[in-house]
Design a protein around this motif. Structure first.
Motif, PDB file in Angstrom:
ATOM      1  N   PRO A  87       0.804  -1.229   0.000  1.00  0.00           N
ATOM      2  CA  PRO A  87       0.000   0.000   0.000  1.00  0.00           C
ATOM      3  C   PRO A  87       0.831   1.270   0.000  1.00  0.00           C
ATOM      4  O   PRO A  87       0.380   2.299  -0.515  1.00  0.00           O
ATOM      5  CB  PRO A  87      -0.824  -0.126   1.286  1.00  0.00           C
ATOM      6  N   VAL A  88       2.039   1.219   0.547  1.00  0.00           N
ATOM      7  CA  VAL A  88       2.884   2.414   0.555  1.00  0.00           C
ATOM      8  C   VAL A  88       3.309   2.773  -0.867  1.00  0.00           C
ATOM      9  O   VAL A  88       3.326   3.944  -1.250  1.00  0.00           O
ATOM     10  CB  VAL A  88       4.115   2.202   1.458  1.00  0.00           C
ATOM     11  N   LYS A  89       3.629   1.747  -1.658  1.00  0.00           N
ATOM     12  CA  LYS A  89       4.090   1.987  -3.026  1.00  0.00           C
ATOM     13  C   LYS A  89       2.948   2.142  -4.025  1.00  0.00           C
ATOM     14  O   LYS A  89       3.101   2.797  -5.055  1.00  0.00           O
ATOM     15  CB  LYS A  89       5.002   0.840  -3.473  1.00  0.00           C
ATOM     16  N   GLN A  90       1.801   1.533  -3.729  1.00  0.00           N
ATOM     17  CA  GLN A  90       0.710   1.512  -4.700  1.00  0.00           C
ATOM     18  C   GLN A  90      -0.353   2.581  -4.476  1.00  0.00           C
ATOM     19  O   GLN A  90      -1.208   2.794  -5.329  1.00  0.00           O
ATOM     20  CB  GLN A  90       0.058   0.125  -4.704  1.00  0.00           C
ATOM     21  N   TYR A  91      -0.310   3.243  -3.323  1.00  0.00           N
ATOM     22  CA  TYR A  91      -1.276   4.303  -3.025  1.00  0.00           C
ATOM     23  C   TYR A  91      -0.559   5.609  -2.737  1.00  0.00           C
ATOM     24  O   TYR A  91       0.564   5.617  -2.230  1.00  0.00           O
ATOM     25  CB  TYR A  91      -2.117   3.954  -1.792  1.00  0.00           C
ATOM     26  N   ASP A  92      -1.219   6.699  -3.046  1.00  0.00           N
ATOM     27  CA  ASP A  92      -0.787   8.022  -2.596  1.00  0.00           C
ATOM     28  C   ASP A  92      -1.625   8.401  -1.378  1.00  0.00           C
ATOM     29  O   ASP A  92      -2.864   8.337  -1.424  1.00  0.00           O
ATOM     30  CB  ASP A  92      -0.988   9.073  -3.689  1.00  0.00           C
ATOM     31  N   ALA A  93      -0.964   8.755  -0.297  1.00  0.00           N
ATOM     32  CA  ALA A  93      -1.668   9.157   0.921  1.00  0.00           C
ATOM     33  C   ALA A  93      -2.172  10.589   0.765  1.00  0.00           C
ATOM     34  O   ALA A  93      -1.406  11.487   0.420  1.00  0.00           O
ATOM     35  CB  ALA A  93      -0.735   9.047   2.120  1.00  0.00           C
ATOM     36  N   ILE A  94      -3.462  10.797   1.027  1.00  0.00           N
ATOM     37  CA  ILE A  94      -4.072  12.122   0.873  1.00  0.00           C
ATOM     38  C   ILE A  94      -4.204  12.834   2.217  1.00  0.00           C
ATOM     39  O   ILE A  94      -3.744  13.960   2.385  1.00  0.00           O
ATOM     40  CB  ILE A  94      -5.461  12.015   0.210  1.00  0.00           C
ATOM     41  N   ALA A  95      -4.843  12.179   3.191  1.00  0.00           N
ATOM     42  CA  ALA A  95      -5.050  12.829   4.487  1.00  0.00           C
ATOM     43  C   ALA A  95      -5.517  11.814   5.520  1.00  0.00           C
ATOM     44  O   ALA A  95      -6.219  10.858   5.196  1.00  0.00           O
ATOM     45  CB  ALA A  95      -6.087  13.948   4.375  1.00  0.00           C
ATOM     46  N   VAL A  96      -5.122  12.041   6.766  1.00  0.00           N
ATOM     47  CA  VAL A  96      -5.721  11.326   7.894  1.00  0.00           C
ATOM     48  C   VAL A  96      -7.093  11.943   8.129  1.00  0.00           C
ATOM     49  O   VAL A  96      -7.253  13.165   8.091  1.00  0.00           O
ATOM     50  CB  VAL A  96      -4.863  11.460   9.169  1.00  0.00           C
ATOM     51  N   VAL A  97      -8.095  11.090   8.376  1.00  0.00           N
ATOM     52  CA  VAL A  97      -9.464  11.579   8.512  1.00  0.00           C
ATOM     53  C   VAL A  97      -9.947  11.539   9.961  1.00  0.00           C
ATOM     54  O   VAL A  97     -10.416  12.543  10.502  1.00  0.00           O
ATOM     55  CB  VAL A  97     -10.423  10.765   7.620  1.00  0.00           C
ATOM     56  N   ALA A  98      -9.855  10.381  10.617  1.00  0.00           N
ATOM     57  CA  ALA A  98     -10.475  10.250  11.939  1.00  0.00           C
ATOM     58  C   ALA A  98      -9.951   9.019  12.660  1.00  0.00           C
ATOM     59  O   ALA A  98      -9.270   8.166  12.073  1.00  0.00           O
ATOM     60  CB  ALA A  98     -11.994  10.160  11.795  1.00  0.00           C
ATOM     61  N   THR A  99     -10.291   8.925  13.944  1.00  0.00           N
ATOM     62  CA  THR A  99      -9.990   7.742  14.745  1.00  0.00           C
ATOM     63  C   THR A  99     -11.217   7.375  15.572  1.00  0.00           C
ATOM     64  O   THR A  99     -12.106   8.201  15.797  1.00  0.00           O
ATOM     65  CB  THR A  99      -8.811   7.978  15.708  1.00  0.00           C
ATOM     66  N   SER A 100     -11.253   6.115  16.032  1.00  0.00           N
ATOM     67  CA  SER A 100     -12.353   5.661  16.879  1.00  0.00           C
ATOM     68  C   SER A 100     -11.875   4.449  17.679  1.00  0.00           C
ATOM     69  O   SER A 100     -11.206   3.570  17.126  1.00  0.00           O
ATOM     70  CB  SER A 100     -13.565   5.277  16.024  1.00  0.00           C
ATOM     71  N   PRO A 101     -12.194   4.382  18.970  1.00  0.00           N
ATOM     72  CA  PRO A 101     -11.683   3.279  19.788  1.00  0.00           C
ATOM     73  C   PRO A 101     -12.456   1.983  19.607  1.00  0.00           C
ATOM     74  O   PRO A 101     -13.584   1.963  19.116  1.00  0.00           O
ATOM     75  CB  PRO A 101     -11.867   3.804  21.215  1.00  0.00           C
ATOM     76  N   ASP A 133      -7.163  16.934  -0.390  1.00  0.00           N
ATOM     77  CA  ASP A 133      -6.687  17.266   0.954  1.00  0.00           C
ATOM     78  C   ASP A 133      -7.451  18.464   1.521  1.00  0.00           C
ATOM     79  O   ASP A 133      -7.905  18.449   2.671  1.00  0.00           O
ATOM     80  CB  ASP A 133      -5.190  17.570   0.899  1.00  0.00           C
ATOM     81  N   LYS A 134      -7.614  19.480   0.703  1.00  0.00           N
ATOM     82  CA  LYS A 134      -8.336  20.681   1.131  1.00  0.00           C
ATOM     83  C   LYS A 134      -9.789  20.360   1.454  1.00  0.00           C
ATOM     84  O   LYS A 134     -10.358  20.872   2.431  1.00  0.00           O
ATOM     85  CB  LYS A 134      -8.255  21.743   0.030  1.00  0.00           C
ATOM     86  N   ALA A 135     -10.394  19.478   0.659  1.00  0.00           N
ATOM     87  CA  ALA A 135     -11.794  19.107   0.879  1.00  0.00           C
ATOM     88  C   ALA A 135     -11.961  18.343   2.191  1.00  0.00           C
ATOM     89  O   ALA A 135     -12.935  18.556   2.926  1.00  0.00           O
ATOM     90  CB  ALA A 135     -12.297  18.269  -0.290  1.00  0.00           C
ATOM     91  N   VAL A 136     -11.021  17.445   2.498  1.00  0.00           N
ATOM     92  CA  VAL A 136     -11.084  16.699   3.761  1.00  0.00           C
ATOM     93  C   VAL A 136     -10.977  17.654   4.942  1.00  0.00           C
ATOM     94  O   VAL A 136     -11.769  17.592   5.896  1.00  0.00           O
ATOM     95  CB  VAL A 136      -9.966  15.639   3.830  1.00  0.00           C
ATOM     96  N   ALA A 137     -10.003  18.556   4.889  1.00  0.00           N
ATOM     97  CA  ALA A 137      -9.809  19.509   5.982  1.00  0.00           C
ATOM     98  C   ALA A 137     -11.047  20.379   6.181  1.00  0.00           C
ATOM     99  O   ALA A 137     -11.483  20.618   7.318  1.00  0.00           O
ATOM    100  CB  ALA A 137      -8.588  20.378   5.704  1.00  0.00           C
ATOM    101  N   ALA A 138     -11.629  20.842   5.084  1.00  0.00           N
ATOM    102  CA  ALA A 138     -12.812  21.699   5.179  1.00  0.00           C
ATOM    103  C   ALA A 138     -14.008  20.934   5.731  1.00  0.00           C
ATOM    104  O   ALA A 138     -14.756  21.443   6.581  1.00  0.00           O
ATOM    105  CB  ALA A 138     -13.141  22.275   3.806  1.00  0.00           C
TER     106      ALA A 138
END
Length: 234
Positions: A20-34, A180-185
């Motif tokens: 996944p590191v080589k085959q995907y481009d990371a856009i943004a961290v979105v959220a976490t949940s326990p 990235d901008k859309a996720v942040a907004a």
């Protein structure tokens, strides 16, 4: 998503073509949940320490359900088991629903469940919630302590669900920047944050370079844990 890190660590020797590191481009961290340490009502333990003592008193008699071998629920409890020296037998199911149903019925002792699944069952008295995997108590289950409060020091892996946005490798930089901008907004919008809070999903925006680093670290740390404990994908 944390399943990417776990699956890459667990299946790396049999599925080496997927990276996944080589085959995907990371856009943004979105959220976490326990996750929640969910325990059947017929288990004579009402705290993590009581569960540890209960399991140690009956070696190989306590079993735990998971959504399947290599699932987040499987590996998360393996980390807890290693940290507490609990002697529990893994019972893999074909999905989280059947696993939780058998915890409710008392056929298996426990399961690591999403807080979204566990909350209603705990409030209805159908199961017991002994701990959450987040660093702080959950606002939707404020009476359930954290693993840290119970004195459980786990391996250096993230035991929460974490969610990130990825794109196929080679997406133009302008498109990645727009996403990235859309996720942040979106995550800054009050209605979105309120909706996520009601589900105990915490917005955790971070840019793509930090998501890439997180995934790399998760793969490395899960690989270290899985190899050290001889966990196999079968």
């Amino acid at each position: 998503e944390n399943a990417l890190g776990i699956s890459q660590a667990l299946y790396k020797k049999t599925s080496s073509s997927f990276d996944p590191v080589k085959q995907y481009d990371a856009i943004a961290v979105v959220a976490t949940s326990p996750l929640v340490l969910a325990v059947a009502n017929n288990v004579k333990a009402n705290s993590v320490n009581e569960l540890i003592a209960y399991a140690r008193a009956m070696p190989q008699k306590i079993n735990y359900a998971s959504a399947g071998i290599g699932s987040v629920s499987h590996l998360t409890f393996e980390v807890i088991k290693a940290a507490t020296a609990m002697d529990a037998v893994h019972v893999p199911y074909k999905g989280g629903g059947p696993a939780m149903n058998d915890v409710i019925a008392g056929h298996v002792a426990l399961n690591m469940a999403s807080i979204q699944v566990a909350k209603g069952l705990i409030e209805a008295g159908k199961i017991k919630g002994l701990a959450v995997t987040s660093a702080e108590r959950s606002p939707v289950l404020p009476n359930v302590p954290t693993l840290k409060e119970a004195g459980v020091k786990t391996a250096d892996v993230d035991l929460r669900f974490w969610f990130g946005l990825f794109a196929p490798k080679g997406v133009p930089d302008a498109v990645k920047a727009k996403l990235d901008k859309a996720v942040a907004a979106t995550l800054s919008h009050p209605q979105v944050r309120e909706r996520l809070a009601n589900l105990d999903i915490e917005p955790a925006y971070a840019p793509g370079n930090l998501l890439k680093t997180k995934l790399e670290n998760e793969i490395a740390n899960w690989t270290k844990f899985i190899d050290a404990h001889g966990i196999k994908p079968e």
